[in-house]
Scaffold this motif. Sequence first.
Motif, PDB file in Angstrom:
ATOM      1  N   LYS A  51       1.087 -19.133  -1.265  1.00 40.32           N
ATOM      2  CA  LYS A  51       0.903 -18.416  -2.443  1.00 40.32           C
ATOM      3  C   LYS A  51       1.658 -16.111  -2.105  1.00 40.32           C
ATOM      4  O   LYS A  51       1.714 -16.340  -1.175  1.00 40.32           O
ATOM      5  CB  LYS A  51      -0.384 -17.995  -3.183  1.00 40.32           C
ATOM      6  CG  LYS A  51      -1.168 -17.481  -4.263  1.00 40.32           C
ATOM      7  CD  LYS A  51      -2.485 -17.538  -4.498  1.00 40.32           C
ATOM      8  CE  LYS A  51      -2.669 -16.566  -5.862  1.00 40.32           C
ATOM      9  NZ  LYS A  51      -4.154 -16.830  -5.994  1.00 40.32           N
ATOM     10  N   VAL A  52       1.947 -15.824  -3.112  1.00 38.55           N
ATOM     11  CA  VAL A  52       2.326 -14.412  -3.422  1.00 38.55           C
ATOM     12  C   VAL A  52       0.874 -13.559  -4.107  1.00 38.55           C
ATOM     13  O   VAL A  52       0.745 -14.402  -5.626  1.00 38.55           O
ATOM     14  CB  VAL A  52       3.309 -14.344  -4.077  1.00 38.55           C
ATOM     15  CG1 VAL A  52       3.573 -13.183  -4.729  1.00 38.55           C
ATOM     16  CG2 VAL A  52       4.753 -15.088  -3.734  1.00 38.55           C
ATOM     17  N   ILE A  53       0.189 -13.525  -3.471  1.00 40.52           N
ATOM     18  CA  ILE A  53      -1.001 -12.389  -3.884  1.00 40.52           C
ATOM     19  C   ILE A  53      -0.613 -10.575  -4.757  1.00 40.52           C
ATOM     20  O   ILE A  53       0.525 -10.275  -3.752  1.00 40.52           O
ATOM     21  CB  ILE A  53      -1.955 -11.831  -3.020  1.00 40.52           C
ATOM     22  CG1 ILE A  53      -2.708 -13.340  -2.495  1.00 40.52           C
ATOM     23  CG2 ILE A  53      -3.191 -11.008  -3.873  1.00 40.52           C
ATOM     24  CD1 ILE A  53      -3.502 -13.931  -1.396  1.00 40.52           C
ATOM     25  N   GLY A  60      10.907   3.440   3.437  1.00 39.39           N
ATOM     26  CA  GLY A  60       9.891   3.948   3.106  1.00 39.39           C
ATOM     27  C   GLY A  60       8.910   3.213   1.883  1.00 39.39           C
ATOM     28  O   GLY A  60       8.444   2.390   0.711  1.00 39.39           O
ATOM     29  N   LYS A  61       8.045   2.800   3.214  1.00 43.34           N
ATOM     30  CA  LYS A  61       6.418   2.422   3.331  1.00 43.34           C
ATOM     31  C   LYS A  61       5.380   3.652   3.360  1.00 43.34           C
ATOM     32  O   LYS A  61       5.516   4.138   3.652  1.00 43.34           O
ATOM     33  CB  LYS A  61       6.097   1.360   4.426  1.00 43.34           C
ATOM     34  CG  LYS A  61       7.808  -0.346   4.221  1.00 43.34           C
ATOM     35  CD  LYS A  61       6.923  -0.739   5.051  1.00 43.34           C
ATOM     36  CE  LYS A  61       7.597  -1.990   5.297  1.00 43.34           C
ATOM     37  NZ  LYS A  61       7.885  -2.953   5.931  1.00 43.34           N
ATOM     38  N   LEU A  62       4.581   3.087   2.337  1.00 41.42           N
ATOM     39  CA  LEU A  62       3.366   3.587   1.975  1.00 41.42           C
ATOM     40  C   LEU A  62       2.495   3.965   3.373  1.00 41.42           C
ATOM     41  O   LEU A  62       1.858   2.459   3.383  1.00 41.42           O
ATOM     42  CB  LEU A  62       3.237   4.173   0.844  1.00 41.42           C
ATOM     43  CG  LEU A  62       3.012   5.349  -0.327  1.00 41.42           C
ATOM     44  CD1 LEU A  62       2.810   4.710  -0.858  1.00 41.42           C
ATOM     45  CD2 LEU A  62       2.846   6.683   0.278  1.00 41.42           C
ATOM     46  N   MET A  77      -2.552  -3.019  -2.506  1.00 36.37           N
ATOM     47  CA  MET A  77      -3.496  -3.759  -1.141  1.00 36.37           C
ATOM     48  C   MET A  77      -3.317  -3.033  -0.086  1.00 36.37           C
ATOM     49  O   MET A  77      -1.568  -2.648   0.453  1.00 36.37           O
ATOM     50  CB  MET A  77      -3.292  -5.288  -0.765  1.00 36.37           C
ATOM     51  CG  MET A  77      -4.098  -6.326  -1.042  1.00 36.37           C
ATOM     52  SD  MET A  77      -3.466  -8.104  -1.335  1.00 36.37           S
ATOM     53  CE  MET A  77      -1.376  -8.050  -2.610  1.00 36.37           C
ATOM     54  N   LEU A  78      -4.315  -3.272   0.681  1.00 44.19           N
ATOM     55  CA  LEU A  78      -4.552  -2.055   2.209  1.00 44.19           C
ATOM     56  C   LEU A  78      -3.992  -3.247   3.605  1.00 44.19           C
ATOM     57  O   LEU A  78      -5.151  -4.048   3.456  1.00 44.19           O
ATOM     58  CB  LEU A  78      -4.681  -0.902   2.462  1.00 44.19           C
ATOM     59  CG  LEU A  78      -4.778   0.785   1.987  1.00 44.19           C
ATOM     60  CD1 LEU A  78      -6.271   1.069   2.010  1.00 44.19           C
ATOM     61  CD2 LEU A  78      -4.084   1.231   2.546  1.00 44.19           C
ATOM     62  N   ILE A  79      -2.837  -3.238   4.176  1.00 45.14           N
ATOM     63  CA  ILE A  79      -2.928  -4.272   5.546  1.00 45.14           C
ATOM     64  C   ILE A  79      -3.125  -3.448   6.331  1.00 45.14           C
ATOM     65  O   ILE A  79      -2.450  -2.799   6.497  1.00 45.14           O
ATOM     66  CB  ILE A  79      -1.174  -4.905   5.396  1.00 45.14           C
ATOM     67  CG1 ILE A  79      -1.379  -5.677   3.617  1.00 45.14           C
ATOM     68  CG2 ILE A  79      -1.497  -6.626   6.397  1.00 45.14           C
ATOM     69  CD1 ILE A  79      -1.675  -6.485   2.902  1.00 45.14           C
ATOM     70  N   PRO A  80      -3.934  -4.041   7.189  1.00 45.37           N
ATOM     71  CA  PRO A  80      -4.696  -3.355   8.732  1.00 45.37           C
ATOM     72  C   PRO A  80      -3.666  -3.511   9.752  1.00 45.37           C
ATOM     73  O   PRO A  80      -3.272  -4.480   9.772  1.00 45.37           O
ATOM     74  CB  PRO A  80      -6.078  -3.684   8.760  1.00 45.37           C
ATOM     75  CG  PRO A  80      -6.466  -4.579   7.816  1.00 45.37           C
ATOM     76  CD  PRO A  80      -5.587  -4.296   7.248  1.00 45.37           C
ATOM     77  N   LEU A  81      -3.114  -2.578   9.912  1.00 46.24           N
ATOM     78  CA  LEU A  81      -2.587  -2.802  11.399  1.00 46.24           C
ATOM     79  C   LEU A  81      -2.952  -2.434  12.251  1.00 46.24           C
ATOM     80  O   LEU A  81      -3.204  -1.759  13.873  1.00 46.24           O
ATOM     81  CB  LEU A  81      -1.294  -0.813  11.307  1.00 46.24           C
ATOM     82  CG  LEU A  81      -0.822  -1.668   9.665  1.00 46.24           C
ATOM     83  CD1 LEU A  81       0.000   0.411   9.996  1.00 46.24           C
ATOM     84  CD2 LEU A  81       0.306  -2.254   9.746  1.00 46.24           C
ATOM     85  N   VAL A 111       1.274  -2.440   0.440  1.00 47.67           N
ATOM     86  CA  VAL A 111       1.954  -2.806  -0.495  1.00 47.67           C
ATOM     87  C   VAL A 111       1.538  -3.480  -1.890  1.00 47.67           C
ATOM     88  O   VAL A 111       0.133  -3.189  -1.871  1.00 47.67           O
ATOM     89  CB  VAL A 111       1.406  -4.375   0.218  1.00 47.67           C
ATOM     90  CG1 VAL A 111       2.094  -4.453   1.655  1.00 47.67           C
ATOM     91  CG2 VAL A 111       0.673  -5.325   0.612  1.00 47.67           C
ATOM     92  N   SER A 112       2.291  -4.076  -2.280  1.00 48.87           N
ATOM     93  CA  SER A 112       2.531  -4.420  -3.896  1.00 48.87           C
ATOM     94  C   SER A 112       1.876  -5.703  -4.127  1.00 48.87           C
ATOM     95  O   SER A 112       1.552  -6.418  -5.090  1.00 48.87           O
ATOM     96  CB  SER A 112       3.322  -3.861  -4.942  1.00 48.87           C
ATOM     97  OG  SER A 112       4.409  -4.383  -4.552  1.00 48.87           O
TER      98      SER A 112
END
Length: 215
Positions: A96-98, A138-140, A102-106, A182-183
């Motif tokens: 699935k594409v959500i 290019g990433k936040l 969203m904040l993805i933990p590193l 990420v979007s």
Amino acid sequence: MRIDLVADGLLDRRRFNAWRKEKRQAVHSAVGKVMRASGRDMVTRVRDDMRRGFSRTSPALLRSVRAKVYDAKSNQLPALWVGSKIPWLGVHERGKVIRGRMLIPLLPAHQRIGRKAFARLVDDLRRANLTAFVKRHGKLILMAHSTPESSRVLSRFRRAERERRGVRRLTRGEAIPIAVLVSNVTLKKRFDLQQSVRAELPRLTASLRVILKRL
């Protein structure tokens, strides 16, 4: 000449009905028994498929996949159910594409943090004015300043940053990345429950034929 016909054996309606009921119960019991054995094989196959699909699987996740035979009603043939009660597991079965910010933990590889726990951590750091977004390639990236007060809660993120840089130590007090904004997130299909179950159906059918011939 007078001939009297006497119903005996299965020609006796009462005996015939009793025999038919006994036969139905025997079939019902035999089918349920075969389904339980086949259900265990199906669960094993599904769990093996999950181990191959996921980079890491917890024992609890594997145990969530179970088989259940519904045979409480004697007037209905038993039914076999194979699946999991974890609601989000189906996403990994289908992919699935959500969409959404969203904040993805590193975190270090193979480590996880719960959604609510991560939200509390970010909120606490934000209230202490220890977070800021920076743009890299290019990433936040959400950065957090490591202070004596926040050092403990950021220990896993500091470890992940050391692994990414290939260094043993980080500069005291420097900001470290804790998440990427990420979007959308694409979740890949990890396993195929239906295919695993279908692969066992011929064996289930063959077992049913063998045991029913004996009745």
